[in-house]
Design an enzyme around this catalytic site. Structure first.
Site, PDB file in Angstrom:
ATOM      1  N   GLU A   1      -1.623  -8.789  -1.016  1.00 59.63           N
ATOM      2  CA  GLU A   1      -3.079  -8.938  -0.893  1.00 59.63           C
ATOM      3  C   GLU A   1      -3.743  -8.904  -2.265  1.00 59.63           C
ATOM      4  OE1 GLU A   1      -3.375  -5.852   2.188  1.00 59.63           O
ATOM      5  OE2 GLU A   1      -4.309  -7.392   3.447  1.00 59.63           O
TER       6      GLU A   1
ATOM      7  N   GLY B   1       0.033  -4.788   0.861  1.00 60.76           N
ATOM      8  CA  GLY B   1      -1.097  -4.620  -0.048  1.00 60.76           C
ATOM      9  C   GLY B   1      -0.834  -5.260  -1.402  1.00 60.76           C
TER      10      GLY B   1
ATOM     11  N   ALA C   1       0.867  -1.177   0.000  1.00 59.55           N
ATOM     12  CA  ALA C   1       0.000   0.000   0.000  1.00 59.55           C
ATOM     13  C   ALA C   1       0.903   1.227   0.000  1.00 59.55           C
ATOM     14  CB  ALA C   1      -0.860  -0.017   1.259  1.00 59.55           C
TER      15      ALA C   1
ATOM     16  N   GLU D   1       3.468  -5.367   7.357  1.00 59.87           N
ATOM     17  CA  GLU D   1       2.615  -4.353   8.009  1.00 59.87           C
ATOM     18  C   GLU D   1       2.942  -4.127   9.476  1.00 59.87           C
ATOM     19  OE1 GLU D   1       1.573  -6.443   5.752  1.00 59.87           O
ATOM     20  OE2 GLU D   1       0.004  -5.567   4.497  1.00 59.87           O
TER      21      GLU D   1
HETATM   22  N1  COA Z   1       4.642   3.382  -0.048  1.00 61.11           N
HETATM   23  C1  COA Z   1       5.134   4.593  -0.381  1.00 61.11           C
HETATM   24  N2  COA Z   1       6.411   4.797  -0.717  1.00 61.11           N
HETATM   25  C2  COA Z   1       7.231   3.734  -0.712  1.00 61.11           C
HETATM   26  C3  COA Z   1       6.799   2.443  -0.371  1.00 61.11           C
HETATM   27  C4  COA Z   1       5.436   2.290  -0.028  1.00 61.11           C
HETATM   28  N3  COA Z   1       4.924   1.102   0.292  1.00 61.11           N
HETATM   29  N4  COA Z   1       7.840   1.589  -0.449  1.00 61.11           N
HETATM   30  C5  COA Z   1       8.888   2.324  -0.834  1.00 61.11           C
HETATM   31  N5  COA Z   1       8.518   3.616  -0.986  1.00 61.11           N
HETATM   32  C6  COA Z   1       9.365   4.731  -1.436  1.00 61.11           C
HETATM   33  C7  COA Z   1      10.502   5.020  -0.475  1.00 61.11           C
HETATM   34  O1  COA Z   1      10.089   5.907   0.539  1.00 61.11           O
HETATM   35  C8  COA Z   1      11.533   5.636  -1.398  1.00 61.11           C
HETATM   36  O2  COA Z   1      11.149   6.966  -1.596  1.00 61.11           O
HETATM   37  P1  COA Z   1      12.242   8.139  -1.773  1.00 61.11           P
HETATM   38  O3  COA Z   1      13.040   7.735  -2.979  1.00 61.11           O
HETATM   39  O4  COA Z   1      11.421   9.348  -1.921  1.00 61.11           O
HETATM   40  O5  COA Z   1      13.066   8.117  -0.496  1.00 61.11           O
HETATM   41  C9  COA Z   1      11.326   4.891  -2.706  1.00 61.11           C
HETATM   42  O6  COA Z   1      10.008   4.329  -2.635  1.00 61.11           O
HETATM   43  C10 COA Z   1      12.302   3.754  -2.939  1.00 61.11           C
HETATM   44  O7  COA Z   1      12.326   2.931  -1.778  1.00 61.11           O
HETATM   45  P2  COA Z   1      13.697   2.368  -1.178  1.00 61.11           P
HETATM   46  O8  COA Z   1      13.347   1.650   0.081  1.00 61.11           O
HETATM   47  O9  COA Z   1      14.699   3.462  -1.109  1.00 61.11           O
HETATM   48  O10 COA Z   1      14.133   1.348  -2.334  1.00 61.11           O
HETATM   49  P3  COA Z   1      14.736  -0.094  -2.209  1.00 61.11           P
HETATM   50  O11 COA Z   1      14.871  -0.593  -3.599  1.00 61.11           O
HETATM   51  O12 COA Z   1      15.916  -0.078  -1.304  1.00 61.11           O
HETATM   52  O13 COA Z   1      13.621  -0.985  -1.474  1.00 61.11           O
HETATM   53  C11 COA Z   1      11.471  -1.928  -1.058  1.00 61.11           C
HETATM   54  C12 COA Z   1      12.402  -1.232  -2.069  1.00 61.11           C
HETATM   55  C13 COA Z   1      10.130  -2.076  -1.686  1.00 61.11           C
HETATM   56  C14 COA Z   1      12.044  -3.299  -0.665  1.00 61.11           C
HETATM   57  C15 COA Z   1      11.379  -1.063   0.232  1.00 61.11           C
HETATM   58  O14 COA Z   1      11.093   0.260  -0.146  1.00 61.11           O
HETATM   59  C16 COA Z   1      10.327  -1.490   1.200  1.00 61.11           C
HETATM   60  O15 COA Z   1      10.538  -2.404   1.959  1.00 61.11           O
HETATM   61  N6  COA Z   1       9.175  -0.789   1.187  1.00 61.11           N
HETATM   62  C17 COA Z   1       8.133  -1.010   2.149  1.00 61.11           C
HETATM   63  C18 COA Z   1       7.319  -2.178   1.788  1.00 61.11           C
HETATM   64  C19 COA Z   1       6.207  -2.348   2.758  1.00 61.11           C
HETATM   65  O16 COA Z   1       6.370  -2.290   3.949  1.00 61.11           O
HETATM   66  N7  COA Z   1       5.029  -2.565   2.199  1.00 61.11           N
HETATM   67  C20 COA Z   1       3.884  -2.818   2.970  1.00 61.11           C
HETATM   68  C21 COA Z   1       3.032  -1.626   3.015  1.00 61.11           C
HETATM   69  S1  COA Z   1       1.449  -2.143   3.529  1.00 61.11           S
END
Ligand code: COA
Ligand code: NAD
Length: 691
Positions: free
Chosen positions: A107, A104, A65, A127
């Protein structure tokens, strides 16, 4: 066909591919949800479409999400409805997972009728690490695919698993090699001809598993009693044996409770803090190439830093005063790597490769080819000066010369060389191969490319680099030195050291300040206090308890005795400390009084925030969120509280000013209201607005 800015449909005969293109990570924000809804409607009403596959462009299927939307007014359609809409589609819909598929995103995938994983994908429900629970069917459809036990394990820990584990637990149906679009096309075709079995997850019967639920509850009660979300996740999963609709409604209710909890705000702040610190004025500068790192000193820090660099694939040279000390440094590095192998974090082959890149030597001349040199010798300006003078003569032009000093003046260190622009502080935290924080200390003359190199190195070492300016202790240790005094004052005024520790641990820190001092070695603080003694102002209250413990030869854990006595079982408060405290109170003419847990926490956190505010005022930290990152990743600040500055916003500047003024009635020298905090209280502003 373009549905909206982020969702489109590609047609290949009777097959339709729904494409998600919402860089950087395809987060399922409002446009993605709305686009998916409309795309499913479009393929459903198009008689020419017989099977559908969804894939993501770029580096993820859907990373989750959109975290930035949490806590804001909700915008229809919500993800639960989108997942239900996909599941209800009468035509088979396959999800093709690559890169990241979290929360999400997962999901959406389990709302589809089949899931195909491309090797390398990571899936999971992170989450709870953000203070919420899966809120769009994860707690209901997850157990229907994996069984209650596996679902509870993944959902309550936030663990991220690879494609093979996802296949074996039933989350995905197949593994296919290829590019997402090409796999999507193949899988849509297989769904059309029936060779890829499709089914509605919501219609799968779940076998009740009271044992797994009770076991998870017991585990959480023992390990995560203070956290809000994991318990709500179990309650939601418990409902999965009933009808899907009722389960989804309960899940939604629990999700909403999490959204409203302060822990959610703290954990999401921590998520963004880790990323915000990368925004530095030098971000545009080109980092220098780093493949050979030299580490000077093979003690506690040098050996940890060398281990971290070896783990990151770098070639590492290590220098010590003599062969014997070098042997000890080498042995510690070998022990660190062996420990990683034992814990399953490192393969034997990788360990052997790391040792092959490890080149200890007593000849500093061997450092001539180093791209970065990190000095971790004794905390003594004379020794550091000597080392930097020699490095200046030996190192190649362009080498970055870094000091791991905890407190000393990096400008003075830089001035010992003919190239101050190449000198920087790289302040690691103990144990350096484990702790994630790296303070990148920028001195007056440090070149922007050298700062950029420090940050690039932090990234390579998988650490959180935070930019700090030069002052005694930089961001973290300067604030630590201040709030440790309040812990001492609390003891002198009536609380026992173990009571202070218990209150701070109850706040969420892994360890209280006295247990931390014992662990770090009481001699370190003692040496620092002696160094600062000549400049200590006469008005400052000085508590000699720790000095007296040291004078008796007790330095904490390393000598088996400090504030606590360390034996086979739980550490016990050292009885002689109570005697020393009683004597010190008598000398100071203090009558001991009682402090409640809340009173201890309030003074401790207020002291931390006050000094953190001054660090900000002095420009030592770029933004409040950088200070939060320092404390979250280097000082064990409870993640669910988001860091000291986030906590300050929760308390409110007005209340903080009132507290400091109240405490100042007893000790006007220590308790002073920072100007910035007073201004914030008057204007009703927050630290968050300064990030
Ligand atoms: N929602 C909004 N923004 C998100 C996001 C999310 N779920 N996941 C990542 N981003 C944003 C980060 O804030 C970052 O933004 P910025 O460039 O402005 O700082 C950008 O996307 C890239 O993320 P980053 O973590 O720097 O890249 P990465 O390649 O190292 O890692 C992921 C990618 C997806 C593994 C990592 O971002 C992550 O674990 N995200 C969260 C996933 C999560 O918890 N999802 C469940 C939500 S319900
Ligand atoms: P330590 O005493 O464990 O190790 C220092 C090592 O440096 C010793 O092995 C010593 O033999 C070696 N050394 C001394 N002079 C040398 C020289 N001229 N050439 C080569 N080697 C030399 O100390 P430590 O705890 O590893 O601390 C090292 C530095 O890191 C200090 O500046 C300290 O303030 C800083 N630091 C320590 C911690 C911590 O928690 N211990 C955390 C962050 C930073």
């Amino acid at each position: 066909m373009q549905i909206n800015d982020v969702i489109s449909i590609e047609r290949e005969g009777p097959l339709a591919l729904i494409v998600i293109d919402n860089p950087p990570v395809n987060a399922a924000g409002h446009a993605v949800r709305e686009g998916l809804w409309k795309a499913v409607e479009a393929v459903e009403t198009d008689d020419g479409v017989e099977a559908v596959a969804i894939y993501g462009k770029g580096r993820a299927f859907i990373a989750g999400a959109d975290i930035r939307e949490f806590g804001k007014p909700r915008m229809e359609p919500i993800l639960t409805d989108v997942c239900n809409r996909i599941e209800a589609c009468p035509k088979p819909v396959v999800a093709v997972l690559h890169g990241s598929c979290f929360g999400g995103g997962l999901e959406v995938a389990i709302g589809c009728h089949a899931r195909v994983a491309i090797p390398g994908v990571k899936v999971g429900f992170p989450e709870v690490t953000l203070g919420v629970i899966p809120g769009a069917g994860g707690t209901q459809r997850g157990p229907r695919l994996m069984g209650i036990g596996a679902a509870l394990s993944i959902i309550t820990t936030g663990e991220r698993i690879g494609h093979e584990d996802a296949l074996s637990c039933g989350l995905v149906d197949r593994i296919e090699e290829g590019e997402p679009r090409e796999v999507a096309l193949r899988m849509a075709e297989e769904a059309q001809v029936g060779t890829l079995p499709c089914r509605k997850t919501g219609e799968i019967e779940v076998t009740p598993d009271a044992e797994a639920i009770e076991a998870t509850k017991a585990k959480l009660a023992a390990k995560a009693a203070h956290l809000f979300a994991p318990h709500r996740a179990v309650e939601a999963v418990e409902a999965c044996t009933g009808p899907l609709e009722a389960g989804l409604a309960l899940e939604r209710e629990k999700f909403q409770a999490c959204i409203e909890s302060p822990q959610r705000a703290g954990l999401i702040h921590a998520f963004f803090a880790e990323r915000a610190v990368e925004r530095i004025p030098e971000a545009g500068a080109e980092p220098r190439e780093v493949s050979v790192v030299g580490v000077i000193g093979g003690g506690t820090m040098g050996s940890g830093i060398a281990t971290a660099c070896l783990n990151a694939g770098l070639t590492v040279r290590m220098n010590e005063r003599d062969e014997e000390a070098l042997g000890r440094g080498r042995a510690t590095v070998e022990k660190n790597l062996a420990g990683a192998v034992k814990r399953g974090k490192l393969s034997e082959a990788k360990r052997d490769a790391a040792l092959g890149r490890f080149k200890p030597s007593v000849a500093l001349e061997d450092f001539a080819d180093c791209d970065v040199v990190i000095e971790a010798v004794f905390e003594d300006m004379g020794v550091k000066r000597d080392v930097f003078g020699r490095l200046d003569a030996i190192c190649k032009p362009g080498a970055v010369l870094a000091s791991n000093t905890s407190y000393l003046d990096v400008n003075e260190i830089a001035a010992c060389t003919s190239r101050p622009e190449d000198v920087i502080g790289l302040h690691f935290f103990s144990p350096a191969h484990i702790m994630r924080l790296l303070e990148v200390v920028v001195a007056e003359k440090t070149a922007p490319e050298v700062v950029a190199t420090g940050f690039a190195l932090a990234k390579k070492l998988r650490k959180v680099g935070v930019r700090a300016g030069v002052c005694d202790g930089f961001i973290g240790n300067r604030i630590l030195s201040h709030y440790k005094k309040v812990a001492d004052y609390l003891v002198l005024d009536g609380a026992a050291p173990h009571e202070v520790d218990a209150a701070i641990e109850d706040f969420g820190f892994a360890m209280g300040p006295f247990a931390v001092s014992d662990l770090a070695g009481l001699d370190i603080g003692w040496a620092n206090r002696k160094r600062l003694a000549p400049t200590r102002p006469a008005e400052e209250r000085y508590v000699t308890v720790a000095d007296r413990i040291c004078e008796a030869g007790n330095f904490g854990r390393k000598t088996g005795r400090g504030f606590y006595v360390y034996g086979d079982g739980q550490p016990e408060p050292a009885p002689e400390v109570a005697e020393i405290v009683a004597e010190e109170r008598e000398k100071a003419g203090v009558t001991a009084r009682e402090f409640s847990k809340e009173a201890i926490q309030a003074r401790f956190i207020t002291a931390m925030i006050a000094e953190a505010t001054r660090v900000l005022e002095d420009g030592i930290a770029l933004r409040p969120i950088d200070i939060d990152a320092v404390f979250l990743f280097g000082y064990g600040f409870p993640r669910h509280r988001g860091g000291p500055m986030h906590t300050a916003d929760v308390i409110g500047a007005g209340e903080l000013v009132a507290r400091i003024e109240r405490y100042a009635e007893e000790d006007p020298y220590y308790w002073q209201v920072p100007d910035l905090l007073r201004k914030m209280a008057a204007e009703g502003t927050t630290f968050a607005e300064m990030n």
